[in-house]
Design a protein around this motif. Structure first.
Motif, short mmCIF file in Angstrom:
data_model
loop_
_atom_site.label_atom_id
_atom_site.label_comp_id
_atom_site.label_asym_id
_atom_site.label_seq_id
_atom_site.Cartn_x
_atom_site.Cartn_y
_atom_site.Cartn_z
N UNK A 76 0.84 -1.19 0.00
CA UNK A 76 0.00 0.00 0.00
C UNK A 76 0.88 1.26 0.00
N UNK A 77 0.44 2.31 -0.72
CA UNK A 77 1.31 3.48 -0.88
C UNK A 77 1.67 4.18 0.42
N UNK A 78 0.84 4.01 1.46
CA UNK A 78 1.14 4.66 2.72
C UNK A 78 2.19 3.90 3.55
N UNK A 79 2.59 2.72 3.09
CA UNK A 79 3.56 1.91 3.84
C UNK A 79 4.93 1.98 3.18
N UNK A 80 6.00 2.09 3.97
CA UNK A 80 7.34 2.20 3.39
C UNK A 80 7.80 0.90 2.75
N UNK A 81 8.57 1.02 1.70
CA UNK A 81 9.08 -0.17 1.01
C UNK A 81 10.21 -0.80 1.81
N UNK A 82 10.27 -2.13 1.84
CA UNK A 82 11.34 -2.81 2.57
C UNK A 82 12.65 -2.79 1.78
N UNK A 83 13.69 -3.25 2.41
CA UNK A 83 14.97 -3.42 1.72
C UNK A 83 14.86 -4.48 0.65
N UNK A 84 14.12 -5.55 0.95
CA UNK A 84 14.00 -6.69 0.05
C UNK A 84 12.64 -7.33 0.27
N UNK A 85 12.03 -7.82 -0.80
CA UNK A 85 10.78 -8.57 -0.72
C UNK A 85 11.01 -9.98 -1.23
N UNK A 86 10.55 -10.98 -0.46
CA UNK A 86 10.65 -12.38 -0.85
C UNK A 86 9.28 -13.04 -0.69
N UNK A 87 8.96 -14.05 -1.50
CA UNK A 87 7.66 -14.71 -1.39
C UNK A 87 7.57 -15.71 -0.24
N UNK A 88 8.71 -16.13 0.27
CA UNK A 88 8.77 -17.07 1.38
C UNK A 88 10.18 -17.03 1.96
N UNK A 89 10.49 -17.96 2.85
CA UNK A 89 11.79 -17.92 3.52
C UNK A 89 12.91 -18.62 2.75
N UNK A 90 12.58 -19.32 1.69
CA UNK A 90 13.55 -20.21 1.05
C UNK A 90 14.83 -19.49 0.64
N UNK A 91 14.70 -18.31 0.07
CA UNK A 91 15.88 -17.58 -0.42
C UNK A 91 16.52 -16.70 0.65
N UNK A 92 16.01 -16.75 1.86
CA UNK A 92 16.50 -15.85 2.91
C UNK A 92 17.97 -16.08 3.26
N UNK A 93 18.42 -17.32 3.47
CA UNK A 93 19.85 -17.50 3.77
C UNK A 93 20.75 -16.93 2.67
N UNK A 94 20.38 -17.15 1.42
CA UNK A 94 21.19 -16.62 0.31
C UNK A 94 21.23 -15.10 0.34
N UNK A 95 20.07 -14.50 0.66
CA UNK A 95 20.02 -13.03 0.72
C UNK A 95 20.93 -12.49 1.81
N UNK A 96 21.18 -13.30 2.84
CA UNK A 96 22.03 -12.90 3.94
C UNK A 96 23.44 -13.47 3.83
N UNK A 97 23.77 -13.98 2.64
CA UNK A 97 25.12 -14.45 2.38
C UNK A 97 25.38 -15.88 2.78
N UNK A 98 24.32 -16.66 3.00
CA UNK A 98 24.46 -18.06 3.39
C UNK A 98 23.78 -18.93 2.34
N UNK A 99 23.82 -20.24 2.55
CA UNK A 99 23.09 -21.16 1.67
C UNK A 99 22.64 -22.34 2.50
N UNK A 100 21.52 -22.95 2.08
CA UNK A 100 21.02 -24.13 2.78
C UNK A 100 21.87 -25.34 2.45
#
Length: 230
Positions: free
Chosen positions: A206-230
């Motif tokens: 929504x336009x009244x809400x600030x944009x995040x640093x990153x948007x992901x659809x789930x947690x799967x890619x989170x470790x990679x985004x933080x420099x790690x891997x599963x």
């Protein structure tokens, strides 16, 4: 407003729990279906309950324990809709929340991230509910801050300030991971906390809400985004 970049090595990773790590929506809808039967459009009722009663109670009303908030808002929504529910049935919502399972991607990702740095949760819940949920996730959190600790709910600043204090971290040394554009992004982003939006429901920001640093659809890619891997 520009979101803060992700740190190379965070001092703490904070999470919203319900909707991000725990499938609270699925558990709640299953319980409402059990209560109301097949003739009630549970998905539509859920939307009216959440946006018309539960979210305003979090944002605008005097603080009350989350179990009481759940009970009172469900009773109010049912009265408005002409649906019959007993107080005892409404009071079960806190237990439904505590019993809700983690998403399939939650535990594998948390097991990786807890090796990187301490993990924390900032939850609009209460201690007994959150402890039951944490046990289902193999107790990953070094710090757990709930609304009852500070007498307020997200997006109130004291919850975020408290967890940063516990972790001895500056805002830009943390990462906040959350699914709610209503109670998380409006606080974490302006505070300068790098924020990853887990948009499991595919919502439009929504336009009244600030944009995040990153948007992901789930947690799967989170470790990679933080420099790690599963």
């Amino acid at each position: 407003m520009s979101a803060a970049p992700l740190p190379n090595k965070p001092k703490v990773i904070t999470f919203d729990t319900y909707g991000t790590l725990i499938d609270w929506d699925g558990a709640l809808r299953a319980y409402l279906t059990l209560l109301f039967g097949p003739d009630v459009d549970v998905a539509a009722f859920y939307q009216r309950w959440y946006y018309g009663h539960a979210l305003p109670a979090v944002l605008d009303e005097p603080f009350k324990l989350y179990r009481d908030l759940l009970t009172d808002t469900l009773l109010a929504a049912c009265e408005q809709e002409g649906l019959t529910v007993t107080r005892e049935q409404a009071e079960r919502l806190g237990d439904v929340m505590a019993d809700a399972p983690p998403f399939a991607d939650t535990n594998p990702v948390l097991d990786v991230l807890r090796e990187l740095c301490p993990l924390a949760t900032i939850s609009n819940s209460q201690k007994d509910i959150l402890e039951a949920s944490a046990a289902k996730m193999n107790d990953p959190f070094t710090f757990m801050v709930t609304g009852e600790v500070v007498g307020a709910y997200k997006p109130a600043a004291p919850l975020f300030e408290r967890v940063l204090e516990l972790a001895q971290a500056k805002p830009d040394e943390a990462v906040h991971i959350a699914q709610s554009q209503y109670v998380d992004l409006p606080r974490s982003v302006p505070m300068g906390i790098p924020t990853i939006w887990i948009n499991r429901q595919g919502q439009a920001l929504q336009p009244e809400h600030p944009a995040p640093t990153l948007e992901l659809p789930n947690l799967t890619a989170l470790p990679r985004a933080l420099g790690l891997s599963l």
